[in-house]
Design a protein around this motif. Sequence first.
Motif, PDB file in Angstrom:
ATOM      1  N   ASP A 170       0.861  -1.181   0.000  1.00 26.84           N
ATOM      2  CA  ASP A 170       0.000   0.000   0.000  1.00 26.84           C
ATOM      3  C   ASP A 170       0.895   1.229   0.000  1.00 26.84           C
ATOM      4  N   ILE A 171       0.304   2.419  -0.029  1.00 27.92           N
ATOM      5  CA  ILE A 171       1.139   3.613  -0.227  1.00 27.92           C
ATOM      6  C   ILE A 171       1.971   4.006   0.994  1.00 27.92           C
ATOM      7  N   PHE A 172       1.778   3.345   2.110  1.00 23.83           N
ATOM      8  CA  PHE A 172       2.562   3.693   3.308  1.00 23.83           C
ATOM      9  C   PHE A 172       3.579   2.623   3.704  1.00 23.83           C
ATOM     10  N   ARG A 173       3.330   1.398   3.322  1.00 21.75           N
ATOM     11  CA  ARG A 173       4.023   0.253   3.924  1.00 21.75           C
ATOM     12  C   ARG A 173       5.545   0.379   3.941  1.00 21.75           C
ATOM     13  N   PRO A 174       6.193   0.628   2.805  1.00 18.82           N
ATOM     14  CA  PRO A 174       7.661   0.672   2.840  1.00 18.82           C
ATOM     15  C   PRO A 174       8.202   1.887   3.601  1.00 18.82           C
ATOM     16  N   ILE A 175       7.425   2.965   3.625  1.00 17.96           N
ATOM     17  CA  ILE A 175       7.861   4.129   4.408  1.00 17.96           C
ATOM     18  C   ILE A 175       7.848   3.731   5.884  1.00 17.96           C
ATOM     19  N   VAL A 176       6.790   3.029   6.265  1.00 17.95           N
ATOM     20  CA  VAL A 176       6.710   2.542   7.649  1.00 17.95           C
ATOM     21  C   VAL A 176       7.923   1.668   7.949  1.00 17.95           C
ATOM     22  N   ALA A 177       8.299   0.834   6.978  1.00 16.97           N
ATOM     23  CA  ALA A 177       9.435  -0.080   7.193  1.00 16.97           C
ATOM     24  C   ALA A 177      10.758   0.671   7.280  1.00 16.97           C
ATOM     25  N   SER A 178      10.797   1.888   6.722  1.00 14.75           N
ATOM     26  CA  SER A 178      12.053   2.644   6.690  1.00 14.75           C
ATOM     27  C   SER A 178      12.260   3.531   7.914  1.00 14.75           C
ATOM     28  N   VAL A 179      11.229   3.712   8.697  1.00 16.01           N
ATOM     29  CA  VAL A 179      11.310   4.699   9.779  1.00 16.01           C
ATOM     30  C   VAL A 179      11.056   4.033  11.127  1.00 16.01           C
ATOM     31  N   ASN A 180      12.002   4.187  12.028  1.00 19.49           N
ATOM     32  CA  ASN A 180      11.802   3.644  13.374  1.00 19.49           C
ATOM     33  C   ASN A 180      10.721   4.456  14.082  1.00 19.49           C
ATOM     34  N   GLY A 181       9.896   3.783  14.838  1.00 13.87           N
ATOM     35  CA  GLY A 181       8.861   4.497  15.599  1.00 13.87           C
ATOM     36  C   GLY A 181       7.487   4.405  14.967  1.00 13.87           C
ATOM     37  N   ARG A 194     -10.037   0.162   5.600  1.00 15.36           N
ATOM     38  CA  ARG A 194     -10.545   0.493   4.269  1.00 15.36           C
ATOM     39  C   ARG A 194      -9.917   1.795   3.762  1.00 15.36           C
ATOM     40  N   TYR A 195      -9.459   1.808   2.534  1.00 16.60           N
ATOM     41  CA  TYR A 195      -8.854   2.992   1.944  1.00 16.60           C
ATOM     42  C   TYR A 195      -9.965   3.877   1.376  1.00 16.60           C
ATOM     43  N   PHE A 196     -10.268   4.937   2.099  1.00 14.91           N
ATOM     44  CA  PHE A 196     -11.391   5.804   1.773  1.00 14.91           C
ATOM     45  C   PHE A 196     -12.636   4.953   1.466  1.00 14.91           C
ATOM     46  N   GLU A 197     -13.369   5.273   0.405  1.00 14.15           N
ATOM     47  CA  GLU A 197     -14.594   4.509   0.151  1.00 14.15           C
ATOM     48  C   GLU A 197     -14.369   3.481  -0.960  1.00 14.15           C
ATOM     49  N   THR A 198     -13.166   2.929  -0.999  1.00 19.96           N
ATOM     50  CA  THR A 198     -12.890   1.905  -2.004  1.00 19.96           C
ATOM     51  C   THR A 198     -13.055   0.531  -1.361  1.00 19.96           C
ATOM     52  N   ASN A 199     -12.893  -0.503  -2.170  1.00 20.53           N
ATOM     53  CA  ASN A 199     -12.907  -1.855  -1.616  1.00 20.53           C
ATOM     54  C   ASN A 199     -11.473  -2.375  -1.490  1.00 20.53           C
ATOM     55  N   THR A 200     -10.550  -1.462  -1.262  1.00 21.18           N
ATOM     56  CA  THR A 200      -9.138  -1.792  -1.093  1.00 21.18           C
ATOM     57  C   THR A 200      -8.740  -1.417   0.333  1.00 21.18           C
ATOM     58  N   PHE A 201      -7.860  -2.218   0.915  1.00 15.86           N
ATOM     59  CA  PHE A 201      -7.501  -2.005   2.314  1.00 15.86           C
ATOM     60  C   PHE A 201      -5.997  -1.774   2.463  1.00 15.86           C
ATOM     61  N   TYR A 202      -5.636  -0.979   3.461  1.00 17.77           N
ATOM     62  CA  TYR A 202      -4.223  -0.737   3.759  1.00 17.77           C
ATOM     63  C   TYR A 202      -4.020  -0.975   5.248  1.00 17.77           C
ATOM     64  N   ARG A 203      -2.772  -1.142   5.629  1.00 15.51           N
ATOM     65  CA  ARG A 203      -2.502  -1.275   7.068  1.00 15.51           C
ATOM     66  C   ARG A 203      -2.229   0.115   7.629  1.00 15.51           C
ATOM     67  N   LYS A 204      -3.037   0.471   8.601  1.00 16.20           N
ATOM     68  CA  LYS A 204      -2.947   1.823   9.172  1.00 16.20           C
ATOM     69  C   LYS A 204      -1.619   2.002   9.899  1.00 16.20           C
ATOM     70  N   PRO A 205      -0.815   3.021   9.514  1.00 12.69           N
ATOM     71  CA  PRO A 205       0.418   3.265  10.260  1.00 12.69           C
ATOM     72  C   PRO A 205       0.106   3.786  11.674  1.00 12.69           C
ATOM     73  N   ILE A 206       0.817   3.247  12.634  1.00 11.84           N
ATOM     74  CA  ILE A 206       0.678   3.720  14.015  1.00 11.84           C
ATOM     75  C   ILE A 206       1.953   4.492  14.337  1.00 11.84           C
ATOM     76  N   VAL A 207       1.830   5.799  14.452  1.00 12.91           N
ATOM     77  CA  VAL A 207       3.011   6.643  14.667  1.00 12.91           C
ATOM     78  C   VAL A 207       3.116   6.946  16.158  1.00 12.91           C
ATOM     79  N   ASN A 208       4.047   6.265  16.817  1.00  9.90           N
ATOM     80  CA  ASN A 208       4.206   6.443  18.257  1.00  9.90           C
ATOM     81  C   ASN A 208       5.316   7.424  18.595  1.00  9.90           C
ATOM     82  N   GLU A 209       6.396   7.342  17.843  1.00 12.28           N
ATOM     83  CA  GLU A 209       7.472   8.303  18.090  1.00 12.28           C
ATOM     84  C   GLU A 209       8.100   8.670  16.756  1.00 12.28           C
ATOM     85  N   MET A 210       8.704   9.815  16.720  1.00 14.43           N
ATOM     86  CA  MET A 210       9.282  10.297  15.489  1.00 14.43           C
ATOM     87  C   MET A 210      10.730   9.817  15.427  1.00 14.43           C
TER      88      MET A 210
END
Lengths: 337, 284
Positions: free
Chosen positions: B64-75, B83-99
């Motif tokens: 999805d459009i966030f996944r590799p960015i999530v993998a590149s950044v600690n925290g 659900r990705y907006f009103e589509t029938n496509t799903f993404y994994r919601k990034p959980i941003v705990n620390e920068m």
Amino acid sequence: MDSNYLLTQEIGSFRKPDYLSKKFRSLNEIELNELATKATIETIELYEKAGLDNIGVGGEMFRWEMYEHPIRRLNGVTMHGPVRSFDNRYYNKGSVVNKLQRIKSFHMEEVLLLKNLNKKNIKIPITGPYTLMDWSFNEYYKDRYDLAMEFGRIVNQEIRELKQAWGDDLLQIQIDEPAATTHPSEMKTVLDSINESVEGIQGIEVHLHVCYSIDYGLLFDIVPDLNVDYYNLEFANRDNMVTKGERPGYADVKKFKDTMDVSSRKIGLGLGVTDVHIDDVEPVDLIKNRIEYTLKFVEPDRLRINPDCGLRTRSREIGYQKLKNMVDATKEVLKIL
Amino acid sequence: MRKLIYGIYPRSERLRLGIGRWERGIIGENDLRQIISEEKDQFYNMMKVNKIDYYTDPLFNWHDIFRPIVASVNGISLGPLTRYFETNTFYRKPIVNEMGEVRNPMEVNDSEYNIPGPVYRPNSSDGYLTFLPGIGTFYSLSQVSTDFDKFKEWIVEVYNQILKTINTDKVFFYEETPRDVELYSSFSQKVFLRIPVNSKSSNIGKLSVYSLITDDPYLSSKFSNLPGYFAVDSMSTKLENDLAEKLKKFVEDFPELLITHNNYLDFLPRKIADKKVELLGGVA
């Protein structure tokens, strides 16, 4: 105690045996019918061994999945290839390019098989018109409403035909609408298309299955106007696994009770008590607690007990154990009613 | 007319099957890397054949459009499928705990839920743009433990580090829920910014980017050198066979216009996406 108290039911799909799933796409019609029949009978045996009151259609062994199965039995839809659902999971999303026409019944094989097996306690899941619309590209109808209503008319034809084949006995139909609350501004479309699906059909008990909704409140708002008798909903997935104490996943049961109170139609709840996305088998005491919590709001003759959704994503062994614990927990509750 | 193809491009059957086999342990990581690499080569070749002026990495190894960015950044960790907006496509919601600290995206090997391989495989062409999810979109679709002001400061820093590592001079931001868009003016690279149709009234303020892409080229031209226009619908399998005719009305008003699709093409079956690329490429 009323024999209609806390009837147990499944929701639809169950994992196919390997001999069927591994060949499903390559089988011809005769081979598929033979293997799907065998798998249905085996699954019904499993359900009966678990003690289910309602055996559905024996795990949807004739269907690969819920969208493509009906769509491939229509004229007016073109398949261009799969689109992503999530990660590396894809589904064939059809493009509606012409007026829709049903060219073949979606589920007649299942109904006739169950009738021949002399099974009475069945429930036929049918993919609902709103979900069929939402999961398709609309390149013919004026707008999403018009397309949903056309799917409603198609589903209506299907249910009529199934009812005619079934005969005089009451037939339970479950309209599956996982997309029902995904577009909050389109709840009128959901309402009208579902009502269109059952318009004028006598001798059926209508169930609606909705799961993984971000807001059941959207659904509850239209319940008083829906021609639906039972709402089979997912709850366990939202709950914790602690046996006693708060039941956060079941907070919406109270809202459902408020909806029941303002509905002129006598409606009931199918309570999801086991999570179909995890292999952990919920203990009997946990399920019992979930049912007991719900009985504070819903009378036992209006409450049925089921898994959150179809169990196709679990192994047959785990699926069986989840159903068995569900039935055992229900029996425990019935003892004290 | 200039042409642009951006964002996640639909995977071919070969790639989908390859990823499935890798997930089941039938093929190894290197085998999958090889397939992805070959598929990207084919994509870049398709851009060349169809004379597409600008394009991002096809992001075949992005779930999805966030996944590799999530993998590149600690925290940042991965949350539930959403659900990705009103589509029938799903993404994994990034959980941003620390920068946290940024890892080199070219060296990110794997994470629990992602496909191995570098986040990007840049192409040496002048038309190559580095894709990044828009800052407002990242914030609105994540669970973030801080307010937007703090988040945007941090994510701008993260993005600058990524862009510096990749050593790119052009960047494409995919913005679905724009917020404080002026901050895109602060990037030193040439910025291509895609905003959705309904954001005309959003606070564009003093935005100045190389190319603003939306459904209204007249609006885009006020804030960018190269106005961008959604000429192709990525939510419909219907082909825009009248595209050239439709674009004629802009010829006199815009000496240069960047035409593209209104969302990334991953919402379409692959063969339709390929045809839409040909259509765009075919506009004289």
